[in-house]
Design a protein around this motif. Structure first.
Motif, PDB file in Angstrom:
ATOM      1  N   CYS A   1     -16.850   3.810  -2.505  1.00  0.00           N
ATOM      2  CA  CYS A   1     -16.900   3.802  -3.968  1.00  0.00           C
ATOM      3  C   CYS A   1     -15.482   3.719  -4.546  1.00  0.00           C
TER       4      CYS A   1
ATOM      5  N   ALA B   1     -22.968  -4.147  -8.717  1.00  0.00           N
ATOM      6  CA  ALA B   1     -23.117  -2.723  -9.031  1.00  0.00           C
ATOM      7  C   ALA B   1     -24.351  -2.488  -9.892  1.00  0.00           C
TER       8      ALA B   1
ATOM      9  N   LEU C   1     -27.669  -3.300  -7.753  1.00  0.00           N
ATOM     10  CA  LEU C   1     -27.936  -2.290  -6.723  1.00  0.00           C
ATOM     11  C   LEU C   1     -28.415  -0.989  -7.359  1.00  0.00           C
TER      12      LEU C   1
ATOM     13  N   LEU D   1     -23.817   2.886  -4.886  1.00  0.00           N
ATOM     14  CA  LEU D   1     -23.431   2.636  -3.501  1.00  0.00           C
ATOM     15  C   LEU D   1     -23.653   3.880  -2.639  1.00  0.00           C
TER      16      LEU D   1
ATOM     17  N   TRP E   1     -27.358   4.405  -2.103  1.00  0.00           N
ATOM     18  CA  TRP E   1     -27.832   3.354  -1.206  1.00  0.00           C
ATOM     19  C   TRP E   1     -27.500   3.704   0.241  1.00  0.00           C
TER      20      TRP E   1
END
Length: 382
Positions: free
Chosen positions: A3, A19, A22, A264, A267
């Motif tokens: 990140c 970004a 996602l 992120l 995820w």
């Protein structure tokens, strides 16, 4: 590390399509894990956003509810009529958020809870408070219900409160910051029953979902209300993608303009562990909390103050008139040892020690060592 290394500033779609896309994907993943209705998902009719904290999410949904109500009432001069409802166990961040949204502190109703209801919010008491305010010429605006309160882990009856909210046209927000993570497990999902009656719901993966600070999921049924309240359209940010209305500009779903690539980290957690391992983590913590509760129950010097909820155990040394502050001293002795850290709460005037299990590397031998530490410190005090 990823990140920070990428240093993406995804305030609108055009500044970082990856970004934005996602974030939409992982919020739908998370929502589906919780079996949220499609009305909260991008794949349905709603949508979600990642905030830094529950406080940010609370300010945003309160602002959306406020602006919707003021539009119907005919102007900002009516803001002093708006009333927000919560229980006395609701996290104090909602009082702060209401104040930031311009709701007078005198219009924030903290409805008393008790041992008899397990410290959950009573729909009947809520109804009485709403009816009293309406008689006084006030306008009920917003209700916060909690799944896993901070002091005791209490769960408010979502379905019953939802019916009251619908009857009086309140915005119902569900704060599942702590215990929402547990609802990925089928045996705990019933705590979310009635979520279809809510306008918004938030939970914090950084509390019990193996995700680093900061990460708060907020889902909303009508994203347009959030955007209408928080959107800005300066010339410098205008672009064809935003003009098409076919993309999400997350700057209009939050307080600040700039934002980190929080999607992120969520995820990575979901892809790295998978649903089965995440459920194992939750169940393991609950099993350790059950073990700790059993150990406390076997020692006649101690008592469980409220039944365990999720992986939170509230206990204390049994009271003695001449030793009213004994539990406070016990907690201080445990924490100052440097070997463990717990916190406290006051429930209906009773000081309790909170043992919350939920960090990444906690194992059963840590729980056993904690209990031995507690017994040793208690013996020294007694």
């Amino acid at each position: 590390m990823l990140c920070s290394g990428f240093n993406v500033v995804g305030f609108n779609w055009i500044s970082s399509p990856a970004a934005t896309e996602l974030e939409s994907i992982v919020l739908d993943w998370m929502g589906k894990m919780l079996k949220l209705p499609s009305s909260f998902l991008f794949s349905g009719t709603g949508g979600g956003v990642l905030h830094g904290s529950t406080c940010e999410a609370a300010v945003c949904v309160l602002a959306a509810a406020r602006d919707k109500a003021l539009k119907e009432l005919g102007g900002w001069e009516n803001i002093t009529k708006l009333v927000v409802y919560a229980s006395d166990q609701t996290h104090f961040t909602f009082q702060k958020a209401a104040k930031l949204a311009g709701i007078p502190p005198s219009n924030f109703r903290l409805i008393e809870t008790s041992f008899s209801t397990g410290f959950s919010l009573s729909p009947e008491n809520l109804r009485f408070a709403i009816e009293d305010d309406i008689k006084s010429g006030l306008v009920p605006l917003f209700l916060c219900a909690t799944i896993g309160t901070t002091p005791s882990g209490a769960v408010d009856p979502i379905a019953e409160l939802g019916k009251v909210a619908m009857e009086f046209k309140l915005w119902l927000h569900i704060d599942a910051a702590y215990a929402g993570s547990g609802c990925i497990c089928p045996e705990l999902r019933h705590y979310l029953d009635g979520v279809e009656l809510a306008n918004s719901i938030s939970m914090n993966p950084h509390k019990w979902f193996l995700t680093n600070m900061d990460c708060c999921c907020l889902w909303i049924k009508e994203p347009k209300l959030l955007v209408d309240s928080l959107s800005t359209d300066p010339e410098i940010l205008r672009n064809n993608a935003s003009k098409s209305k076919a993309v999400v500009d997350y700057k209009d779903w939050q307080i600040a303009l700039s934002r980190r690539f929080r999607a992120l980290k969520l995820w990575v957690v979901i892809r790295r562990h998978g649903l089965a391992n995440l459920m194992y983590h939750i169940r393991s913590d609950i099993a350790m909390a059950k073990r700790f509760e059993a150990l406390v129950g076997e020692d006649e010097r101690f008592e469980i103050v409220v039944p365990r909820k999720f992986a939170l155990v509230c206990f204390r040394l049994k009271p003695k008139v001449e030793e009213e502050d004994l539990n406070c001293k016990l907690l201080e002795a445990i924490n100052s040892s440097g070997r463990a850290f717990m916190s406290h709460a006051v429930l209906s005037g009773i000081y309790v020690i909170r043992c919350a299990i939920g960090t990444t590397l906690t194992q059963q031998h840590h729980v056993d060592a904690l209990w031995k530490l507690i017994q040793d410190k208690a013996q020294s005090l007694l």
